[in-house]
Design a protein around this motif. Structure first.
Motif, PDB file in Angstrom:
ATOM      1  N   TRP A 131       0.846  -1.201   0.000  1.00 26.74           N
ATOM      2  CA  TRP A 131       0.000   0.000   0.000  1.00 26.74           C
ATOM      3  C   TRP A 131       0.873   1.241   0.000  1.00 26.74           C
ATOM      4  N   ASN A 132       0.297   2.350  -0.467  1.00 25.77           N
ATOM      5  CA  ASN A 132       1.114   3.546  -0.671  1.00 25.77           C
ATOM      6  C   ASN A 132       1.126   4.519   0.492  1.00 25.77           C
ATOM      7  N   GLN A 133       0.271   4.314   1.489  1.00 31.59           N
ATOM      8  CA  GLN A 133       0.197   5.247   2.615  1.00 31.59           C
ATOM      9  C   GLN A 133       0.048   4.461   3.897  1.00 31.59           C
ATOM     10  N   TYR A 177       4.474  -0.801   3.201  1.00 29.67           N
ATOM     11  CA  TYR A 177       4.234   0.560   2.714  1.00 29.67           C
ATOM     12  C   TYR A 177       5.351   1.055   1.803  1.00 29.67           C
ATOM     13  N   ASN A 178       4.934   1.635   0.680  1.00 30.75           N
ATOM     14  CA  ASN A 178       5.873   2.313  -0.213  1.00 30.75           C
ATOM     15  C   ASN A 178       5.053   3.180  -1.158  1.00 30.75           C
ATOM     16  N   MET A 232       6.396   2.062  -8.826  1.00 31.24           N
ATOM     17  CA  MET A 232       7.346   1.166  -9.491  1.00 31.24           C
ATOM     18  C   MET A 232       8.086   0.307  -8.471  1.00 31.24           C
ATOM     19  N   ALA A 233       8.375   0.872  -7.308  1.00 35.89           N
ATOM     20  CA  ALA A 233       9.005   0.088  -6.245  1.00 35.89           C
ATOM     21  C   ALA A 233       8.048  -1.003  -5.766  1.00 35.89           C
ATOM     22  N   MET A 234       6.753  -0.714  -5.765  1.00 35.29           N
ATOM     23  CA  MET A 234       5.783  -1.719  -5.355  1.00 35.29           C
ATOM     24  C   MET A 234       5.721  -2.862  -6.367  1.00 35.29           C
ATOM     25  N   VAL A 235       5.779  -2.535  -7.649  1.00 41.09           N
ATOM     26  CA  VAL A 235       5.813  -3.570  -8.686  1.00 41.09           C
ATOM     27  C   VAL A 235       7.067  -4.426  -8.531  1.00 41.09           C
ATOM     28  N   THR A 289      -1.334  -5.877  -4.536  1.00 44.27           N
ATOM     29  CA  THR A 289      -1.184  -4.430  -4.391  1.00 44.27           C
ATOM     30  C   THR A 289      -2.085  -3.708  -5.378  1.00 44.27           C
ATOM     31  N   GLN A 290      -2.377  -2.469  -5.075  1.00 46.63           N
ATOM     32  CA  GLN A 290      -3.126  -1.584  -5.970  1.00 46.63           C
ATOM     33  C   GLN A 290      -2.369  -0.257  -6.083  1.00 46.63           C
TER      34      GLN A 290
END
Length: 602
Positions: free
Chosen positions: A43-45, A299-300, A304-307, A318-319
């Motif tokens: 997740w991003n946050q 979290y990140n 692109m880092a999540m991919v 992830t979304q």
């Protein structure tokens, strides 16, 4: 609740008459749960609070996990159809006046064994109703909430559903039933309280323990109810302080009371900015039977880092925000499913009306017409079609400019609203028209400070396109982008904001708090008595009047140059082949809505 989460769009559906308990989602035996299964979600946050009803906690990142840690009276499935929750049932028991009764199941318990009951729901009503506040606001300059002094009461929350309830509820002797009487009809009563991620809110007995020093849960619940019933300002002052900020934390708290929950998952670890771990709670007494034992949220903010984390096997699901590069990179990974589609989140431009900036009448000696012309000029320069063509169409070739503030393209009311709102005046960029308006205003126009997430690649591109276009009309543009943009909303430090809204429900009144004077999500300080009147009418409107009133609302927003919708977010869900049961819905909590169906095969 009538609230949108930061990152929030809306659609309309008729509210169900009764939501009652039935066979639970994820039903089955304990042996369905893989003994050591671990699912990693990107997740991003980061999570920040156990109370997502405050302006501080109003974020999807909180709602997702609270939904897993707490049961509710209802939720949406992937078809946006209302489904019964596991706390009990809610039913309309009277039309005139409107009365809604909540009945708690015997299995509804907090993780410390205390029953979930009417005291918890009454506290949530009191906090969101504004009935007990002695001041209209109590915030610091940075938007954080001040601690109330003795006798001062301010709950940092606002919800139309709760505000329409003026009187103390009828509560059964055993606390298992609570009946709320509305002061007027309310179209969205079925999704107004106890629905989705909000559930019943914070545990009243823990709030009493922290605020009033009462250790016994039963005594604590009674003290909360007495304070509300008697409008005891001294007690409510302390209660509101605890409710506002007492459950905020950025890493694993030492105080286990802050982690009391009533759902199947409990928080067991939280490293600030890195990850948060949930595990099935063996003490959970409700009917849900999730299949995964441990869910870790990693979290990140870099998509692109999540991919890359998915490719490395560090993340299973992830979304991330969708960009052409992210989509291409995800599709190149072996053993991964990639699903695309429209999201309910929509991007928009919000202008600020009350900060002595270029769009505020105070900058023109109180001349409302001059300020409106400057707002109209700015909106004429927003290159919406170019933004969609260059940023969104590479991800969704069918993408179109969104022309409604409150309806997604293709929804039943969309065409009627767009035809009647007058938004077609902003169909194309009109630099010459913008110049003419600025010439009519005359004098020096203050710089336009644009705030956005400057670590977000999509928003960086949007900002640049808007800046280049606006400068052609003569505007001076200042970049005040900030990775912590959400904490600055409403603080007056910017004149134009770029961000997204994500709905928490499909009710016709969903957008109320975005436009109503002094409402929680009205960060730009917009105020128009006619808009408030239309919103009042929408609250009680029969279904047949919804389209006309929605059109009237959007025409008023266009006439006032409130801002502009831009596009529907392109959705992107990435998950490994080893994960099954993944499904997405277009309101919060998105992909988390059916977490009980998730399964990890290896």
């Amino acid at each position: 609740m009538n609230k949108r989460f930061l990152a929030a769009g809306a659609s309309v559906a008729a509210a169900a008459m009764v939501l009652s308990a039935c066979t639970p989602p994820g039903g089955g035996n304990d042996d369905q749960n893989s003994e050591n299964s671990i699912l990693n979600v990107g997740w991003n946050q980061a999570f920040s609070t156990m109370n997502n009803m405050t302006s501080y906690g109003n974020a999807t990142a909180n709602a997702n996990l609270l939904y897993m840690m707490n049961d509710n009276f209802g939720y949406y499935d992937d078809k946006l159809e209302e489904q019964p929750g596991d706390l009990g049932k809610m039913e309309k028991v009277s039309d005139d006046p409107l009365k809604v009764k909540y009945t708690f199941n015997d299995t509804a318990k907090w993780s410390d064994g205390t029953p979930v009951d009417a005291a918890d729901l009454a506290l949530t009503w009191a906090a969101n109703s504004s009935n007990f506040n002695t001041v209209e606001e109590n915030n610091n300059d940075d938007g954080t909430v001040k601690e109330n002094s003795d006798g001062t009461v301010y709950f940092d929350a606002s919800s139309i559903a709760y505000q329409l309830i003026k009187d103390y509820p009828e509560i059964s002797q055993d606390g298992k039933e609570a009946t709320f009487t509305f002061s007027k009809p309310f179209a969205d009563w079925a999704v107004g309280m106890g629905f989705g991620a909000d559930g019943v809110g914070l545990p009243a007995h823990i709030v009493a323990k922290k605020a009033l020093g009462i250790d016994d849960p039963a005594e604590g619940k009674k003290a909360i109810l007495d304070a509300i019933k008697n409008n005891d300002k001294s007690a409510l002052s302390k209660i509101s302080n605890t409710w506002n900020s007492g459950f905020n934390f950025a890493s694993m708290p030492q105080d286990e009371d802050l982690l009391v929950h009533n759902g199947p998952y409990k928080m067991t670890d939280f490293k600030e900015g890195q990850y948060l771990t949930l595990e099935l709670d063996p003490n959970y007494t409700g009917p849900k039977k999730p299949k995964v034992k441990t869910v870790t949220i990693r979290y990140n903010g870099d998509p692109m880092a999540m991919v890359q984390a998915v490719e490395n096997g560090e993340v299973d699901l992830t979304q991330p925000q969708s960009t052409a590069d992210v989509l291409e990179a995800a599709k190149a990974i072996d053993g991964v499913k990639v699903e695309t589609g429209d999201d309910a989140t929509y991007e928009h431009v919000d202008l600020t009306f009350d900060n002595n900036g270029p769009f505020d009448p105070k900058s023109y000696g109180g001349d409302e017409e001059k300020a409106k012309k400057v707002r109209q000029a700015m909106l004429k320069t927003v290159p919406r079609q170019s933004i969609v063509d260059k940023i969104i169409k590479p991800l969704n070739p069918e993408a179109v400019v969104r022309d409604s503030f409150n309806q997604v393209p293709g929804s039943p009311m969309y065409d009627q609203i767009v035809k009647g709102s007058g938004i077609d005046q902003y169909e194309e960029v009109d630099i010459e028209g913008a110049k003419k308006l600025l010439e009519e205003v005359g004098g020096d126009i203050k710089p336009v400070r644009i705030m956005y997430d400057n670590t977000n690649a999509r928003r960086q591109q949007e900002f640049q396109l808007i800046k280049e276009s606006a400068e052609q009309a003569g505007f001076k543009i200042e970049d005040v982008g900030d990775v912590n943009w959400s904490t600055r909303l409403g603080d007056g430090s910017y004149d134009l904001a770029l961000f997204g809204w994500q709905s928490t429900n499909t009710g016709i009144t969903n957008s109320d708090s975005n436009y109503r004077t002094n409402s929680q999500n009205n960060y730009g300080g917009y105020s128009n008595s006619n808009t408030d009147k239309i919103l009042d009418q929408l609250l009680v409107a029969p279904e047949a009047d919804g389209a006309k009133l929605s059109t009237d609302l959007e025409k008023q927003l266009v006439d006032d140059a409130f801002g502009l919708p831009i596009f529907q977010f392109p959705g992107l869900t990435i998950y490994r082949d080893s994960v099954s049961g993944v499904s997405n819905t277009t309101v919060a909590p998105t992909v988390f809505w059916n977490y009980w169906d998730w399964e990890k095969t290896n």
